[in-house]
Design an enzyme around this catalytic site. Structure first.
Site, PDB file in Angstrom:
ATOM      1  CB  SER A   1      -0.928  -0.096   1.343  1.00 48.83           C
ATOM      2  OG  SER A   1      -1.958   0.992   1.090  1.00 48.83           O
ATOM      3  CD  GLU A   2      -0.579   3.810  -3.610  1.00 48.05           C
ATOM      4  OE1 GLU A   2      -0.850   2.685  -3.361  1.00 48.05           O
ATOM      5  OE2 GLU A   2      -1.555   4.365  -4.178  1.00 48.05           O
ATOM      6  CG  ASN A   3      -1.139   4.111   2.867  1.00 48.84           C
ATOM      7  OD1 ASN A   3      -1.229   2.985   1.994  1.00 48.84           O
ATOM      8  ND2 ASN A   3      -1.776   4.147   4.063  1.00 48.84           N
TER       9      ASN A   3
END
Lengths: 245, 215
Positions: free
Chosen positions: B46-48
């Site tokens: 998840s790119e966060n």
């Protein structure tokens, strides 16, 4: 008491805000935003702000409150959905938005904090993001060439970050995905103010587990109140007793 | 006839391989998370700032400090790690994520992708999409073949502003599957959805393609 610790968010911001300043603020959506410092920034009344962060809050929450108080002139962000006031002010030309790819924004802030004025990235080559920017080719390991776009480092007059815990020296530990942009933003502020949920004594945090060393934090405050609003609550039903799952 | 959203996601899931680190976009790609074959280990990024995304929490167990890139509450797994957005996009830009599956508005026969803005409409922003398509070695786009009005979304050239130039390797629509050579070597049609004929597909596709149907 440590020279870095302030009694509340308002006093942590006192004397350092001014009209036209650039503010960076950590968080992804509403996760890991410095809620108390954002409230204090709104109460400071400083206007014509340039705000740098992944988002600008969302309807009713976070940096939206500073926006709704007419304090923001320009925004650098990667995503600004779910924010009706920003939408209308952008469409009417009252607010300027510079859209940055999320990874480019993160790296620009990291670079700014690390004393790197510019870098090249493949991200955005051939798109609107690259318009007006220097581009050049670099070789891949196999000898083929790819195009890259030059992006510049970013710094701020004030950086606002949210961590989970700090010691009195300003060493910070973040929690889960609330880390996001906070570590880079902490490095890129001329003055960085961290708000945390708990301040402990030196020695109570494992030095091997510090995410942001205290050198990057000039002011520290324990947040008075945490709303931690969830934007999209998604759950699954709890299995009933006896169900094998 | 055409494939449903679930069938499109199931086709995208066939691109997964054991041991892959994968980033899934919002929409149909998210459904792929529930379609990882039994016995296959796939780690979702998840790119966060998270590797090893778990399912949604049980009701009442949600944690505001634990969300995915779509801002949904999620859970961690025993193998989960957390990191900053700079590290996250280092993984993405540096080619360490094996596969990105994301949605699209338009794809061109050269592998260009448009999926972030429509001129004249409110722009929400590109989020991490430009970094994903620029950095991930294999990019799969899942989208409807046609606009609601019937116009093709798979074109000779995109008319919308680009997210990336020469970045798409595989296009899965509700009508067909296309292999795209992002270095300009053209497009091969490899699969047709149930009940879709070549003539029907040609009539509603703006892009040129060679036919290389399997089976």
């Amino acid at each position: 008491m440590s020279r870095k610790i302030y009694s509340d968010a308002a006093s942590a911001l006192a004397g350092i805000t001014f009209d036209g300043m650039t503010v960076m603020s950590g968080g992804f959506g509403l996760c890991g935003i410095p809620e108390n410092l954002i409230e204090a920034l709104r109460d400071s009344g400083a206007k014509d702000l340039t705000v740098i962060g992944n988002n600008v809050g969302c309807d009713g929450h976070g940096m939206w409150r500073v926006l709704a108080n007419n304090q923001i002139r320009k925004v650098l962000a990667s995503y600004v959905g779910e924010n009706k006031i920003l939408e209308s002010r952008y469409m009417s030309g009252e607010i300027e938005i510079e859209f940055n790819p999320q990874g480019t924004l993160a790296e620009r802030i990291r670079a700014g904090g690390a004393g790197i004025p510019a870098f090249y990235t493949r991200t955005g080559y051939g798109t609107k993001v690259a318009e007006g920017k220097e581009t050049r080719q670099f070789p891949n390991p196999d000898g083929t060439l790819d195009w890259y776009v030059m992006e510049t480092g970013l710094t701020a007059d004030i950086s606002l970050v949210k961590a989970w815990k700090a010691d009195t020296e300003g060493n910070l530990v973040y929690r889960k995905t609330a880390r996001n942009f906070n570590p880079m933003i902490a490095t890129a502020g001329r003055i960085t103010i961290a708000e945390v949920e708990e301040i402990v004594q030196p020695g109570e945090l494992d030095p091997d587990q510090i995410h942001t060393p205290g050198i990057f934090v000039q002011r520290l405050v324990k947040g008075g109140h945490y709303e931690k609003h969830i934007e999209r609550l998604t759950t699954r039903p709890r299995p009933t007793a006896g169900e094998n799952r | 006839m055409a494939w449903t959203r679930e069938q499109m996601a199931a086709r995208a899931a066939r691109e997964l391989r054991d041991g892959y680190y994968v980033n899934l976009g919002i929409g149909i790609p998210t459904l792929v998370a529930n379609m990882i074959p039994d016995g296959m280990t796939v780690t979702l990024q998840s790119e966060n700032g998270m590797l090893g995304m778990g399912p949604f929490p049980y009701e009442g167990d949600q944690d505001a400090d634990l969300i995915n890139a779509g801002k949904q509450t999620i859970t961690e797994l025993p193998q989960t790690s957390y990191f900053s957005s700079a590290d996250s996009f280092g993984m993405i830009r540096g080619g360490h994520i094996a596969l990105s599956i994301l949605g699209g508005m338009q794809v061109s026969e050269k592998g260009d992708l448009a999926n972030w803005m429509v001129p004249g409409k409110m722009i929400k922003g590109m989020g991490g999409a430009m970094d994903l398509v620029a950095g991930v070695p294999r990019v799969v786009v899942v989208m409807d073949h046609r606009e609601k009005g019937g116009d093709s979304k798979f074109l000779k050239e995109c008319t919308l502003p680009l997210t990336g130039k020469g970045v798409v390797d595989l296009l899965i629509t509700d009508l067909a599957v296309f292999e795209i050579d992002r270095r300009g070597g053209g497009v091969r049609l490899t699969e047709l959805a149930d009940g879709v004929t070549l003539d029907m597909l040609r009539a509603c596709t703006g892009a040129d393609f060679a036919v290389d149907l399997q089976g």
